[in-house]
Scaffold this motif. Structure first.
Motif, PDB file in Angstrom:
ATOM      1  N   UNK A 351       0.821  -1.203   0.000  1.00 46.17           N
ATOM      2  CA  UNK A 351       0.000   0.000   0.000  1.00 46.17           C
ATOM      3  C   UNK A 351       0.856   1.255   0.000  1.00 46.17           C
ATOM      4  N   UNK A 352       0.515   2.180  -0.899  1.00 41.67           N
ATOM      5  CA  UNK A 352       1.238   3.450  -1.012  1.00 41.67           C
ATOM      6  C   UNK A 352       0.258   4.603  -0.861  1.00 41.67           C
ATOM      7  N   UNK A 353       0.804   5.788  -0.634  1.00 42.38           N
ATOM      8  CA  UNK A 353      -0.035   6.975  -0.435  1.00 42.38           C
ATOM      9  C   UNK A 353      -0.609   7.494  -1.749  1.00 42.38           C
ATOM     10  N   UNK A 354       0.124   7.331  -2.872  1.00 48.35           N
ATOM     11  CA  UNK A 354      -0.321   7.890  -4.146  1.00 48.35           C
ATOM     12  C   UNK A 354      -0.311   6.835  -5.248  1.00 48.35           C
ATOM     13  N   UNK A 355      -1.041   7.128  -6.315  1.00 42.26           N
ATOM     14  CA  UNK A 355      -1.039   6.235  -7.477  1.00 42.26           C
ATOM     15  C   UNK A 355       0.345   6.152  -8.103  1.00 42.26           C
ATOM     16  N   UNK A 356       1.043   7.274  -8.134  1.00 39.76           N
ATOM     17  CA  UNK A 356       2.387   7.273  -8.726  1.00 39.76           C
ATOM     18  C   UNK A 356       3.319   6.353  -7.940  1.00 39.76           C
ATOM     19  N   UNK A 357       3.239   6.419  -6.621  1.00 39.39           N
ATOM     20  CA  UNK A 357       4.068   5.533  -5.808  1.00 39.39           C
ATOM     21  C   UNK A 357       3.678   4.069  -6.022  1.00 39.39           C
ATOM     22  N   UNK A 358       2.370   3.800  -6.091  1.00 41.20           N
ATOM     23  CA  UNK A 358       1.922   2.427  -6.344  1.00 41.20           C
ATOM     24  C   UNK A 358       2.456   1.934  -7.682  1.00 41.20           C
ATOM     25  N   UNK A 359       2.485   2.819  -8.672  1.00 40.65           N
ATOM     26  CA  UNK A 359       3.027   2.458  -9.968  1.00 40.65           C
ATOM     27  C   UNK A 359       4.504   2.112  -9.897  1.00 40.65           C
ATOM     28  N   UNK A 360       5.270   2.843  -9.089  1.00 43.83           N
ATOM     29  CA  UNK A 360       6.699   2.559  -8.938  1.00 43.83           C
ATOM     30  C   UNK A 360       6.918   1.237  -8.203  1.00 43.83           C
ATOM     31  N   UNK A 361       6.059   0.948  -7.253  1.00 44.72           N
ATOM     32  CA  UNK A 361       6.143  -0.349  -6.565  1.00 44.72           C
ATOM     33  C   UNK A 361       5.879  -1.472  -7.562  1.00 44.72           C
ATOM     34  N   UNK A 362       4.839  -1.293  -8.381  1.00 41.90           N
ATOM     35  CA  UNK A 362       4.506  -2.308  -9.387  1.00 41.90           C
ATOM     36  C   UNK A 362       5.661  -2.499 -10.364  1.00 41.90           C
ATOM     37  N   UNK A 363       6.278  -1.410 -10.779  1.00 43.76           N
ATOM     38  CA  UNK A 363       7.420  -1.507 -11.697  1.00 43.76           C
ATOM     39  C   UNK A 363       8.555  -2.291 -11.043  1.00 43.76           C
ATOM     40  N   UNK A 364       8.784  -2.039  -9.759  1.00 43.36           N
ATOM     41  CA  UNK A 364       9.833  -2.764  -9.046  1.00 43.36           C
ATOM     42  C   UNK A 364       9.540  -4.253  -8.971  1.00 43.36           C
ATOM     43  N   UNK A 365       8.271  -4.616  -8.773  1.00 41.32           N
ATOM     44  CA  UNK A 365       7.908  -6.029  -8.735  1.00 41.32           C
ATOM     45  C   UNK A 365       8.110  -6.677 -10.102  1.00 41.32           C
TER      46      UNK A 365
END
Length: 563
Positions: A351-365
């Protein structure tokens, strides 16, 4: 109050508020003889409505499905029906703006956005103000921490909607969270022109018919009204509730909520109304059946306490659980942590605070070869949608010499480039009967059967170059095979804290990273809501909570900061 008996249910995260409300519905049916046509259950969102409908069916098992669905609605849907039944609202034909009936503007769909563009392009309205239908909704931008780089037209419509949701006068627009670079007279003139435009074209927005119901005194035709997630209602909806309560039509009302889970202030919700609502009976339901003591003990201090609802009343279902502060220095580090978590728990939320952060987490995965899905069924992080999960499962099964379930085998065949050994099987798959003996074996294809399809292949992963999917999809499958991932993508879910509300997972990884603008908001008046937001995030965990630092660097939510 005019004879309506009101019960307030105060619940904590995972305490089963909705289940308790449904118990009230059972009591209504058993003790008062309340029929399904005399009870109305209101939820905050469409997704919650679908869940509640399924559970209301247990209370009235012999009810026609279509009739039952009419008894579970959102608050604004209930107002719409009241306007259609008692009021002057006519929706005979909602196909186009110039038809006889009014058209409801659906602002999340193309038709509504086109109407906004048409309004601002017209010389009669505001041609000097730019509106961009491809720009993210300013309200969603606020959810993420700011709404700065947004065209003025988009912000004007968002500010107008906010004013109407709050039931303010146009002159109160300065209290909206949008920075409008116009004079007061220019803002009010734009609002008035938009209303005139709607009137000319028989257009109506959701808050319009809610206001119509309020001003006309149109109440739902029901004896019993149940409202879930009361803390998320807007001031306009609160006034609707008060009018319905005092209308004399409704005998009993049940309202449920939790002020510490009020996280929709950017949409105009105000939790103080739930805290302050005077009622005939208060029921406390604050033992969390989801969260163990370690999670509750860590989350409670994060929430902003209010006198009317002492957060110390929240208790855990059981002792145990764990809360850890961990560091993830990059995609490979994060992926390793996720794989380790899956060894212990079947599912994990990131879980992230923003959509952009969630997108970066997804990219890392993706970099680490971790299959995942968006928290929302139709969310933006959809790279691992079907048929990729089935293709991955098929290749893994082939590597392990396992049978293939019929749908999995079909998905693999349909996404492989044609080859003589499997052409006949592909044709059978397209015809819907892959193997004449599969029904006898329980809808599986044996290793011996599918080996005939791939005579020159020793390992399943050798099929990856032969996949007929797009290159990036092939890369995802290859990355997951390289990393040794053996879980289904649905076991790893990525999204924002707002998207996680109402959900739970045994293991939650929470990223407290903050943008500079979010830190400004926290320090300048939005601390209470931010605290509630992270309280909601932490209490999604039913066993383990990891607060993940370092992945983004920079500022972090102060109460959870590593500094």
């Amino acid at each position: 109050m005019s004879g309506t008996h009101v019960t307030k249910l105060i619940g904590s995260p995972g305490s089963g508020k909705t289940t308790r409300l449904l118990k009230f519905a059972e009591t209504e049916a058993e003790e008062y003889g309340t029929g399904y046509g005399e009870l109305l259950f209101l939820t905050y969102s469409k997704s919650a409505r679908y869940e509640a409908t399924e559970r209301i069916r247990d209370v009235y098992p012999n009810t026609d499905e279509e009739e039952l669905e009419k008894r579970v609605r959102t608050v604004h849907s209930a107002a719409l029906v009241a306007c259609l039944v008692d009021g002057p609202l006519d929706l005979r034909d909602r196909g186009a703006p110039d038809d006889d009936g009014k058209l409801i503007i659906m602002e999340q769909e193309g038709k509504g956005l086109e109407l906004f563009e048409f309004f601002f392009d017209s010389k009669r309205n505001c041609p000097s103000i730019r509106y961009d239908a491809d720009t993210d909704d300013p309200i969603q931008q606020l959810e993420q921490g700011g709404a700065s780089e947004i065209p003025l037209g988009n912000k004007l419509i968002a500010a107008y909607n906010y004013v109407r949701t709050k039931d303010w006068e146009f002159s109160d627009y300065w209290q909206t969270p949008f920075d409008l670079d116009l004079s007061e007279s220019e803002v009010i003139e734009a609002f008035e022109k938009w209303e005139a435009f709607k009137e000319r074209h028989d257009l109506i927005q959701h808050h319009d018919y809610q206001k119509m119901a309020l001003d006309g005194g149109y109440a739902p035709e029901t004896d019993v009204l149940i409202i879930d997630e009361f803390q998320d209602l807007s001031p306009l909806q609160i006034k609707l509730y008060e009018m319905w309560r005092d209308s004399g039509r409704i005998k009993r009302m049940y309202i449920a909520g939790d002020p510490h889970q009020a996280i929709y202030g950017f949409r105009g919700a105000e939790p103080m109304y739930f805290r302050r609502e005077g009622v005939d009976e208060v029921v406390h339901h604050e033992k969390s059946w989801r969260c163990p003591s370690a999670v509750i003990d860590a989350a409670v201090p994060v929430a902003e306490p209010v006198p009317e609802h002492d957060v110390s009343r929240v208790s855990a279902r059981t002792d145990g659980g764990s809360v850890e502060h961990v560091d993830a220095d990059g995609p490979l580090d994060l992926s390793r942590m996720v794989f380790d978590a899956l060894d212990e728990h079947e599912q994990i939320y990131l879980l992230a605070r923003t959509n952009r952060q969630a997108g970066k987490i997804a990219y890392g995965l993706r970099e680490g070869g971790v299959p995942y899905l968006d928290l929302k069924p139709h969310g933006p992080l959809r790279r691992w949608k079907q048929p990729l999960p089935m293709i991955l499962s098929a290749i893994q099964a082939i590597d392990n010499g396992q049978h293939l379930p019929l749908p999995v085998a079909t998905a693999l065949l349909e996404n492989l480039s044609p080859a003589p050994p499997r052409r006949e099987a592909q044709q059978r798959a397209e015809d819907g009967h892959l193997s004449p003996t599969s029904r006898i074996r329980g809808h599986v294809i044996t290793a011996g059967e599918y080996r005939e399809w791939f005579p020159d292949v020793d390992r399943g992963r050798e099929l990856v170059p032969q996949l007929s999917v797009k290159d990036w999809r092939r890369d995802l499958v290859e990355g997951a095979l390289r990393s040794g991932a053996d879980h289904h993508p649905e076991n790893v879910r990525v999204g924002t804290i707002h998207a996680a509300k109402g959900l739970e997972s045994p293991h939650v990884m929470l990223f407290p990273a903050y943008t500079h603008k979010q830190m400004e908001r926290f320090e300048n008046g939005d601390e209470a809501e931010e605290r509630r937001l992270f309280y909601v995030a932490m209490t999604r965990a039913s066993d383990r909570l990891d607060v993940v630092h370092s992945y983004f660097g920079g500022k972090e939510f102060p109460p959870l900061s590593a500094v």
